[in-house]
Design a protein around this motif. Sequence first.
Motif, short mmCIF file in Angstrom:
data_model
loop_
_atom_site.label_atom_id
_atom_site.label_comp_id
_atom_site.label_asym_id
_atom_site.label_seq_id
_atom_site.Cartn_x
_atom_site.Cartn_y
_atom_site.Cartn_z
N ASP A 8 -14.11 -60.99 -80.50
CA ASP A 8 -15.39 -60.29 -80.68
C ASP A 8 -15.25 -58.79 -80.46
OD1 ASP A 8 -15.20 -59.96 -77.95
OD2 ASP A 8 -16.96 -61.15 -77.45
N GLY A 9 -14.01 -58.35 -80.16
CA GLY A 9 -13.75 -56.92 -80.04
C GLY A 9 -13.90 -56.34 -78.66
N LYS A 10 -14.59 -57.02 -77.76
CA LYS A 10 -14.92 -56.39 -76.49
C LYS A 10 -14.20 -56.98 -75.28
CE LYS A 10 -19.02 -54.79 -75.74
NZ LYS A 10 -20.47 -54.64 -75.50
N TYR A 11 -13.92 -58.27 -75.31
CA TYR A 11 -13.47 -58.90 -74.07
C TYR A 11 -12.17 -59.68 -74.24
CZ TYR A 11 -18.33 -57.93 -72.96
OH TYR A 11 -19.53 -57.31 -72.79
N GLU A 12 -11.37 -59.67 -73.18
CA GLU A 12 -10.22 -60.56 -73.04
C GLU A 12 -10.43 -61.29 -71.73
OE1 GLU A 12 -6.29 -59.33 -75.03
OE2 GLU A 12 -6.90 -57.60 -73.86
N TYR A 13 -10.92 -62.50 -71.82
CA TYR A 13 -11.45 -63.19 -70.65
C TYR A 13 -10.42 -63.51 -69.58
CZ TYR A 13 -15.29 -63.60 -73.90
OH TYR A 13 -16.28 -63.31 -74.79
N SER A 14 -9.17 -63.65 -69.97
CA SER A 14 -8.15 -64.01 -68.97
C SER A 14 -7.62 -62.81 -68.21
CB SER A 14 -6.99 -64.73 -69.66
OG SER A 14 -6.42 -63.90 -70.65
N LYS A 15 -7.91 -61.59 -68.69
CA LYS A 15 -7.39 -60.39 -68.05
C LYS A 15 -8.25 -60.01 -66.84
CE LYS A 15 -4.21 -60.26 -71.06
NZ LYS A 15 -4.27 -59.47 -72.26
N GLU A 16 -7.62 -59.32 -65.91
CA GLU A 16 -8.31 -58.96 -64.67
C GLU A 16 -9.53 -58.09 -64.94
OE1 GLU A 16 -6.84 -57.90 -60.21
OE2 GLU A 16 -5.88 -56.82 -61.84
N LYS A 163 2.43 -62.70 -74.59
CA LYS A 163 3.66 -63.46 -74.47
C LYS A 163 3.36 -64.94 -74.27
CE LYS A 163 8.03 -64.42 -73.80
NZ LYS A 163 8.99 -64.41 -74.93
N ASN A 164 3.94 -65.76 -75.12
CA ASN A 164 3.82 -67.21 -74.97
C ASN A 164 4.96 -67.69 -74.08
OD1 ASN A 164 3.63 -69.97 -75.16
ND2 ASN A 164 3.53 -70.02 -77.39
N THR A 165 4.63 -68.16 -72.89
CA THR A 165 5.66 -68.56 -71.93
C THR A 165 6.42 -69.80 -72.36
OG1 THR A 165 4.00 -69.81 -70.68
CG2 THR A 165 4.41 -67.54 -69.98
N HIS A 166 5.93 -70.47 -73.42
CA HIS A 166 6.59 -71.69 -73.89
C HIS A 166 7.61 -71.40 -75.00
CE1 HIS A 166 3.87 -74.19 -71.52
NE2 HIS A 166 2.92 -73.37 -71.89
N THR A 167 7.80 -70.11 -75.33
CA THR A 167 8.79 -69.76 -76.35
C THR A 167 9.96 -69.03 -75.69
OG1 THR A 167 7.72 -67.63 -76.82
CG2 THR A 167 7.01 -69.54 -78.11
N ASN A 168 11.07 -68.92 -76.42
CA ASN A 168 12.22 -68.21 -75.88
C ASN A 168 12.06 -66.70 -76.10
OD1 ASN A 168 12.93 -67.70 -78.59
ND2 ASN A 168 14.07 -69.63 -78.69
N ASN A 169 13.10 -65.95 -75.79
CA ASN A 169 13.02 -64.49 -75.88
C ASN A 169 13.65 -63.94 -77.16
OD1 ASN A 169 11.71 -64.15 -73.37
ND2 ASN A 169 13.65 -64.40 -72.30
N LEU A 184 6.41 -54.85 -69.50
CA LEU A 184 5.43 -55.86 -69.11
C LEU A 184 4.05 -55.22 -69.02
CD1 LEU A 184 7.36 -57.66 -66.21
CD2 LEU A 184 7.40 -58.19 -68.65
N SER A 185 3.02 -55.99 -69.38
CA SER A 185 1.65 -55.50 -69.30
C SER A 185 0.71 -56.69 -69.18
CB SER A 185 1.32 -54.68 -70.56
OG SER A 185 0.02 -54.12 -70.47
N GLY A 186 -0.59 -56.40 -69.07
CA GLY A 186 -1.59 -57.46 -69.09
C GLY A 186 -1.63 -58.31 -67.84
N LEU A 187 -1.82 -57.68 -66.69
CA LEU A 187 -1.91 -58.44 -65.44
C LEU A 187 -3.15 -59.32 -65.47
CD1 LEU A 187 -0.50 -58.67 -62.64
CD2 LEU A 187 -2.19 -57.03 -61.80
N ASN A 192 -0.04 -62.55 -62.88
CA ASN A 192 1.09 -62.63 -63.80
C ASN A 192 0.89 -61.67 -64.97
OD1 ASN A 192 2.34 -64.82 -62.37
ND2 ASN A 192 0.80 -66.18 -63.27
N TYR A 193 2.00 -61.17 -65.52
CA TYR A 193 1.93 -60.29 -66.69
C TYR A 193 1.96 -61.14 -67.95
CZ TYR A 193 2.61 -56.32 -63.60
OH TYR A 193 2.45 -55.38 -62.61
#
Length: 204
Positions: A8-16, A163-169, A184-187, A192-193
Amino acid sequence: MIQIGANDGKYEYSKESGKDFIFDFLLTNPYWQAVLVEPIPSVFTELKKNYSQHKNQIAFVNNAITERTETRELEISGKEGKNSSFFKRPQSLIGKIRSILKHNNKIKINVNCISYNELCSIQNLKEVDFIKIDAEGYDEIIIESILHTDQSNLIPKVFFWEKNTHTNNTCEEKLSNLGYHIFLSGLNKSGNYMDRVAIHSSIL
């Protein structure tokens, strides 16, 4: 700039902070042009409404980005579709997500998909500086498709993705080999980042 999975452009609910930084950045930097991509029709309507006061030149695209032009089934879940994905999630992860978001509704819809190259062609883009992707696990597949474009000006100097933690690098390794530095970003609220930022050495 391009934002894939703009919600919706405004929110990222999982971010601090709970906020999508792109919204405020564009509001305070009206000279930036942007392409905002969101596949869920109801959320897409909210996206356009929320950006109605911005002075930027913004193109709104109601598609998903995949490797090719196609129609695919998208599983919609989470608050305002924020947790929607092309992937079937492990039951343990689904339970955790529902606990965090307190939202149990889940439906499936068909969405129209286009490739990154097609997106750039339709929007007549000649150069892309920055791209942000939040595609619930599909992020790195999209990045790899971008890296395969034959137009170097359409490969941004800065990638920002969840970052999807279920994928490799593999994706990060490919970016590193191409001269990008990974940060790293997105605490999130758990400390967790969640995100990665790749910046090309030519602009550092």
